[in-house]
Enzyme design. Sequence first.
Site, mmCIF file in Angstrom:
data_model
loop_
_atom_site.group_PDB
_atom_site.id
_atom_site.type_symbol
_atom_site.label_atom_id
_atom_site.label_comp_id
_atom_site.label_asym_id
_atom_site.label_seq_id
_atom_site.Cartn_x
_atom_site.Cartn_y
_atom_site.Cartn_z
ATOM 1 N N PRO A 1 0.854 -1.200 0.000
ATOM 2 C CA PRO A 1 0.000 0.000 0.000
ATOM 3 C C PRO A 1 0.881 1.237 0.000
ATOM 4 O O PRO A 1 1.708 1.412 0.898
ATOM 5 C CB PRO A 1 -0.796 -0.138 1.300
ATOM 6 N N LEU A 2 0.712 2.081 -1.002
ATOM 7 C CA LEU A 2 1.635 3.199 -1.220
ATOM 8 C C LEU A 2 0.864 4.506 -1.397
ATOM 9 O O LEU A 2 0.146 4.686 -2.380
ATOM 10 C CB LEU A 2 2.486 2.933 -2.474
ATOM 11 N N THR A 3 1.003 5.402 -0.430
ATOM 12 C CA THR A 3 0.360 6.710 -0.532
ATOM 13 C C THR A 3 0.899 7.459 -1.738
ATOM 14 O O THR A 3 2.112 7.627 -1.872
ATOM 15 C CB THR A 3 0.614 7.522 0.745
ATOM 16 N N GLN B 1 -6.739 -1.314 0.984
ATOM 17 C CA GLN B 1 -6.276 -1.119 2.354
ATOM 18 C C GLN B 1 -7.189 -0.099 3.029
ATOM 19 O O GLN B 1 -7.231 1.065 2.644
ATOM 20 C CB GLN B 1 -4.838 -0.623 2.424
ATOM 21 N N TYR C 1 -1.209 4.579 12.659
ATOM 22 C CA TYR C 1 -2.594 5.003 12.452
ATOM 23 C C TYR C 1 -3.490 4.367 13.517
ATOM 24 O O TYR C 1 -3.009 3.699 14.435
ATOM 25 C CB TYR C 1 -3.024 4.693 11.019
ATOM 26 N N ARG D 1 -2.556 -5.755 8.303
ATOM 27 C CA ARG D 1 -1.156 -5.334 8.196
ATOM 28 C C ARG D 1 -0.711 -4.760 9.536
ATOM 29 O O ARG D 1 -1.407 -3.928 10.129
ATOM 30 C CB ARG D 1 -0.990 -4.285 7.099
ATOM 31 N N GLY E 1 7.536 -2.200 -2.143
ATOM 32 C CA GLY E 1 7.083 -0.826 -2.297
ATOM 33 C C GLY E 1 7.738 -0.068 -3.429
ATOM 34 O O GLY E 1 7.239 -0.044 -4.551
#
Length: 366
Positions: A33-35, A108, A188, A235, A323
């Site tokens: 998961p990549l912002t 995600q 988070y 995760r 990533g």
Amino acid sequence: MLSINRTLEMSLNLFSPVTLGSLELPNRVVMAPLTRSRSGVDGVPGDLVVEYYRQRASMGLLTSEGVYPSFAGQAFVRQPGLVTDEQIAGWKRVTDAVHADGGRIIAQVMHSGRVTHQGTNGGRQVVAPSAIAIDGVTRTYEGKAPYPVPHALEEGELAGIIGEFVQGSINAIAAGFDGVELHGANGYLLHEFLSPASNQRTDEYGGSPAKRARFVIETVQAVAQAVGADKTWLRISPEHNIQGALETDAAETLATYSALVDGISTLGMAGLSILHKDPSGNLVQTLRTRFGGPVLLNTGFESVTTLADAQSLTEWADAVVVGRPAIANPDLVRRWAENLPLNEPDFATFYTEGAAGYTDYPFWAN
């Protein structure tokens, strides 16, 4: 040095099929998961986002960037959501494109917790396990600002937060995702409950390793019941010590995450994704064994994952989460399988707008 036979064995394993829950993957290379901050103020994935994920459909599994399940849970500017009909429809275009190219993609689901600001989440209340602010600043739509002191969630409010994760996950399935990964890592909201630095509660959701794990367990259980355990991932990033979610006591950390894993191990989940710099160490190996189901490994942010790194992780992992190489190489699986040179990622464009550094990385020319 590894023998030629062992190197070949790992290489074949990395590019061999694997079943994770309800999904059959053609290879074991998973996009992290990549912002990327390309979804605008309305949080609706557009044409660029569709193309970005479609380009990477040859990876065994794509994990979307973190998507917020409620407006209060938005962490970043231009982050996509799974709240409005328009956001769900935007993601449906993404998942349709990925599936049309033979790929698989999960969402995600990520609640920011205290890692946000009213200038980012539309003026909504910032929440966390305890009223402890992160020491630092965040980038809002109005510029940089200090993190606010969050509202400490009352015990009676927790069911509503779990409901947000459930509805976000239901919306993800409606949008065509093949499953959901709950974001319990990197500081988070779910991670905030696990860390003794951010969770200083004295009720049934804090004060001991088992109590700190309780909220995450209940959230995972609720989502698994709503969308199916075989479509549910979690995760985690124990000891990552980022964004104020510190875990510096090794024994306490092991106890907390052991309680977490024990609480979800009987569900029959699709997978547990672990981000840790030492995957061969006691913590990761203990959690892997106690979980008993499929495990995905990611070595973290300190170094870029190489082909050799990915191959070595298959000794313990059912799949390897990657990533930065996936950002720069939409055809990463081919490049690794054929030992082709890689594009280098442009770090300056990771969180900007537009196609540059997003959809313009070239494929290997035939």
